[in-house]
Design a protein around this motif. Structure first.
Motif, mmCIF file in Angstrom:
data_model
loop_
_atom_site.group_PDB
_atom_site.id
_atom_site.type_symbol
_atom_site.label_atom_id
_atom_site.label_comp_id
_atom_site.label_asym_id
_atom_site.label_seq_id
_atom_site.Cartn_x
_atom_site.Cartn_y
_atom_site.Cartn_z
ATOM 1 N N PHE A 60 0.841 -1.189 0.000
ATOM 2 C CA PHE A 60 0.000 0.000 0.000
ATOM 3 C C PHE A 60 0.883 1.249 0.000
ATOM 4 O O PHE A 60 1.965 1.267 0.587
ATOM 5 C CB PHE A 60 -0.899 0.015 1.248
ATOM 6 N N TYR B 107 0.799 5.361 0.972
ATOM 7 C CA TYR B 107 0.104 6.403 1.700
ATOM 8 C C TYR B 107 0.853 7.727 1.529
ATOM 9 O O TYR B 107 2.048 7.762 1.231
ATOM 10 C CB TYR B 107 0.044 6.066 3.202
ATOM 11 N N LEU C 96 -2.290 9.715 7.948
ATOM 12 C CA LEU C 96 -1.934 9.072 6.692
ATOM 13 C C LEU C 96 -3.185 8.914 5.835
ATOM 14 O O LEU C 96 -4.252 8.559 6.334
ATOM 15 C CB LEU C 96 -1.346 7.684 6.941
ATOM 16 N N LEU D 166 -4.560 6.920 2.435
ATOM 17 C CA LEU D 166 -4.283 5.861 1.472
ATOM 18 C C LEU D 166 -4.371 6.427 0.063
ATOM 19 O O LEU D 166 -5.355 7.073 -0.296
ATOM 20 C CB LEU D 166 -5.289 4.717 1.646
ATOM 21 N N THR E 191 -3.530 0.819 -3.656
ATOM 22 C CA THR E 191 -3.176 -0.546 -3.273
ATOM 23 C C THR E 191 -2.418 -1.168 -4.432
ATOM 24 O O THR E 191 -2.913 -1.176 -5.574
ATOM 25 C CB THR E 191 -4.451 -1.359 -2.972
ATOM 26 N N GLU F 239 -7.185 5.160 -4.951
ATOM 27 C CA GLU F 239 -8.272 5.761 -4.201
ATOM 28 C C GLU F 239 -8.846 6.940 -4.996
ATOM 29 O O GLU F 239 -8.185 7.508 -5.880
ATOM 30 C CB GLU F 239 -7.779 6.250 -2.839
#
Lengths: 114, 121
Positions: free
Chosen positions: B34, B36, B44, B46, B49, B59
């Motif tokens: 992942f 961040y 943090l 995201l 992934t 995201e």
């Protein structure tokens, strides 16, 4: 909005005392929660975790409590030491077996007074 | 155990430069890593992934053409910030999760690298 949040941005405790850091979450579908410790300039360090089918887990000097009824998570640190000074984040894993990334709370800065 | 190494730890470069950040799991294999981003005194967030052998999942609001992710092996994911600008300056942190299940029934937690501080002039 954020689904995970903290009640206090800063917590100051005397060395040797116990500390409790609180966290509220809003996603009732979350099934896994983690506490991380972050020191300045470093990445988060895993402390302890808990699944939604538990209400308490204990580690070395740390205890995590989960209250699903009020969507509340807490981290208790016993006999705090200077090295415990850091920012503590709670994080939740969206339901789905842990494949998703984490949603972090805002963080609490724990200060240990000598 | 469960060590994640991130490199470089700090980058300072001119606007328009592309910067590659590496994330390695040193003592375990990770199908999923992942990425961040963290702003000063903030939490943090995201970004994406990273999945070994397949496309990354981004995201909402994260530009996939801006932040290129490659996860070519079970121990390495890279994030390339393309044509970086001052607004891309931030602390970028990766994490990885061990493929091997825990014996106690809990998820394998994500273990984090020590981050890359990116400063674009």
């Amino acid at each position: 909005g954020e689904s995970v949040g903290l009640h206090l941005p800063t917590l100051s405790v005397q060395e040797g005392d116990n500390s409790i850091i609180n966290c509220a979450y809003s996603n009732s579908a979350s099934d896994y929660f983690i506490w991380y410790k972050q020191e300045s300039g470093k990445g988060p360090q895993f402390i302890i975790d808990i699944r939604s089918n538990m209400d308490k887990r204990q580690g070395q000097r740390v205890t995590v409590l989960l209250n699903k009824t009020v969507k509340h998570l807490s981290l208790q640190i016993a006999a705090t030491q200077p090295g415990d000074s850091a920012v503590y984040f709670c994080a939740e894993n969206r339901a789905g077996g842990g494949a998703d990334g984490l949603t972090f709370g805002k963080g609490t800065h724990l200060i240990i007074q000598p | 155990g469960a060590v994640v190494s991130q490199h470089p730890s700090r980058v300072i470069c001119k606007s328009g430069t592309s910067v590659k950040i590496e994330c390695r799991s040193l003592d375990f294999q990770a199908t999923t890593m992942f990425w961040y981003r963290q702003f000063p005194k903030k939490s943090l967030m995201l970004m994406a992934t990273s999945n070994e052998g397949s496309k990354a999942t981004y995201e909402q609001g994260v530009e996939k053409d801006k932040f290129l992710i490659n996860h070519a092996s079970l121990t390495l994911s890279t994030l390339t910030v393309t044509s970086a600008h001052p607004e891309d300056s931030s602390f970028y942190i990766c994490s990885a999760r061990d493929n091997v299940p825990r014996g106690d029934g809990l998820n394998q937690p994500q273990h984090f690298g020590d981050g890359t501080r990116l400063s674009i002039l």
